[in-house]
Scaffold this motif. Structure first.
Motif, short mmCIF file in Angstrom:
data_model
loop_
_atom_site.label_atom_id
_atom_site.label_comp_id
_atom_site.label_asym_id
_atom_site.label_seq_id
_atom_site.Cartn_x
_atom_site.Cartn_y
_atom_site.Cartn_z
N ALA A 1 17.72 3.38 0.02
CA ALA A 1 17.62 4.79 -0.35
C ALA A 1 16.43 5.44 0.35
CB ALA A 1 17.45 4.92 -1.86
N PRO A 2 16.57 6.68 0.82
CA PRO A 2 15.43 7.39 1.40
C PRO A 2 14.46 7.88 0.33
CG PRO A 2 17.35 8.80 1.39
CD PRO A 2 17.82 7.46 0.92
N GLU A 3 14.93 7.96 -0.92
CA GLU A 3 14.07 8.45 -2.00
C GLU A 3 12.90 7.49 -2.26
OE1 GLU A 3 18.24 10.00 -2.85
OE2 GLU A 3 17.34 8.10 -2.26
N THR A 4 11.82 8.05 -2.74
CA THR A 4 10.63 7.24 -3.05
C THR A 4 10.60 6.93 -4.55
OG1 THR A 4 9.32 9.27 -3.26
CG2 THR A 4 9.29 8.14 -1.12
N VAL B 1 9.33 7.67 6.36
CA VAL B 1 8.40 8.63 5.78
C VAL B 1 9.22 9.73 5.13
CG1 VAL B 1 6.47 10.20 6.21
CG2 VAL B 1 6.74 8.14 7.62
N SER B 2 8.93 10.03 3.87
CA SER B 2 9.68 11.06 3.16
C SER B 2 9.31 12.44 3.69
CB SER B 2 9.40 10.98 1.66
OG SER B 2 8.05 11.31 1.39
N ASP B 3 10.12 13.44 3.34
CA ASP B 3 9.86 14.81 3.80
C ASP B 3 8.49 15.30 3.38
OD1 ASP B 3 12.34 14.84 4.98
OD2 ASP B 3 13.32 15.92 3.33
N ASP B 4 8.00 14.81 2.23
CA ASP B 4 6.69 15.25 1.76
C ASP B 4 5.56 14.31 2.20
OD1 ASP B 4 7.26 13.11 0.15
OD2 ASP B 4 6.89 14.13 -1.76
N GLY C 1 6.42 16.09 7.30
CA GLY C 1 7.00 16.13 8.63
C GLY C 1 6.46 15.09 9.60
N ALA C 2 5.49 14.30 9.16
CA ALA C 2 4.90 13.31 10.06
C ALA C 2 5.82 12.12 10.25
CB ALA C 2 3.55 12.85 9.50
N THR C 3 5.59 11.39 11.34
CA THR C 3 6.23 10.09 11.56
C THR C 3 5.14 9.04 11.60
OG1 THR C 3 6.15 10.29 13.97
CG2 THR C 3 8.13 11.13 12.85
N VAL D 1 0.84 -1.19 0.00
CA VAL D 1 0.00 0.00 0.00
C VAL D 1 0.88 1.24 0.00
CG1 VAL D 1 -1.73 1.30 1.32
CG2 VAL D 1 -1.87 -1.20 1.18
N PHE D 2 0.53 2.20 -0.86
CA PHE D 2 1.24 3.46 -0.96
C PHE D 2 0.51 4.49 -0.11
CE2 PHE D 2 1.63 1.42 -5.24
CZ PHE D 2 2.92 0.96 -5.05
N GLY D 3 1.23 5.07 0.85
CA GLY D 3 0.62 6.01 1.77
C GLY D 3 1.08 7.44 1.55
#
Length: 276
Positions: free
Chosen positions: A129-132, A49-52, A37-39, A30-32
């Motif tokens: 990688a942190p990138e999505t 969780v990415s920055d966006d 800024g949320a955790t 599932v893509f959320g």
């Protein structure tokens, strides 16, 4: 005291704070999306969780009927969403009367090779990688007849074998295999005991594609690849009974079903597909 009370505020489901795309089923990915800024945690496990605000959720073949997603926003508010996870039937084949030597047991040399290979795979998964990269969606690496499905299992002489880790597509040796999504190559090895020619692609946030039994490898660890780029070719290397493309998806160590994210197989390609 007021500040502490504010941090403990809990909202059932503030409008627009969370959106989920994908199937909440066993084997589902599932893509959320939530607020920047949320955790987040899933059943108590921290999520990337990415920055966006983008994140992933995955549910294994034998996941239970529910899961708890908790999102904490920068304003101190907390969202708790109980997720109902639908069960799925998975094929089970029982075969008895086989030569037991074909069912279990390895030689000392084989066990040493398997151990070395395991170390390689563990090392390749040590970083992500942190990138999505996954956010662009997924497509089929090879098109053709689906010859093996995720989660299927064989019971040989009463011994339950490990469920099938991915999806198989029948195709001729040498058929190009394309990256289903963008990412970074973490492993590219032509001679693994079980997998034969093996490639790992890191799609970010601990989501990994693995391609097994390849006859050719066209990439190397560290390569940044794009969706649709040719990464190798179909083969029957390793422990394979015939040429096919095996694709598995793993998120945070949990196998999920690639077929659910790739969607329907393009029908135009089926008529000319080779048998497995």
């Amino acid at each position: 005291m007021a500040a502490a009370d504010e941090r403990q505020r809990v909202f059932d489901d503030p409008a627009m704070s969370i959106s989920l795309q994908g199937e909440l089923v066993q084997g589902g990915l599932v893509f959320g999306q939530t607020l920047p800024g949320a955790t987040a945690t899933l059943d108590g496990e921290p999520l990337m969780v990415s920055d966006d605000g983008r994140f992933l959720l995955g549910f294994g073949r034998d996941h239970g009927a529910s899961a708890l997603l908790v999102i904490k926003h920068v304003d101190g508010s907390v969202v708790r969403r109980a997720l109902d996870i639908a069960s799925r039937p998975f094929p089970v084949d029982r075969i008895d009367g086989l030569d037991q030597s074909k069912v279990s047991g390895f030689t000392e040399a084989q066990l040493k090779k398997i151990a070395v290979d395991k170390e390689k795979k563990t090392a390749a998964r040590a970083v992500t990688a942190p990138e999505t990269f996954w956010a662009g969606g997924f497509s089929w690496p090879v098109t053709g007849r689906i010859s093996g499905v995720f989660g299927s299992q064989r019971i040989l002489n009463g011994e339950a074998k490990t469920p099938h880790s991915g999806v198989d597509v029948a195709a001729a040796t040498g058929t190009p295999v394309k990256a289903p999504a963008a990412g970074i190559v973490r492993l590219a090895d032509p001679d693994m005991y079980f997998e034969g020619g093996l490639i790992f692609i890191d799609h970010g946030q601990r989501l990994e594609s693995a391609f097994l039994h390849l006859s050719r490898i066209d990439v190397k660890p560290g390569d940044r690849i794009e969706a649709g780029q040719v990464i190798g070719a179909v083969g029957a290397t390793g422990r394979a009974t015939g040429p096919h493309m095996h694709w598995s998806l793993k998120w945070m160590g949990t196998l999920v079903d690639p077929q659910l994210v790739a969607g329907e197989m393009p029908q135009a390609e089926l008529a000319g597909s080779a048998g497995n």
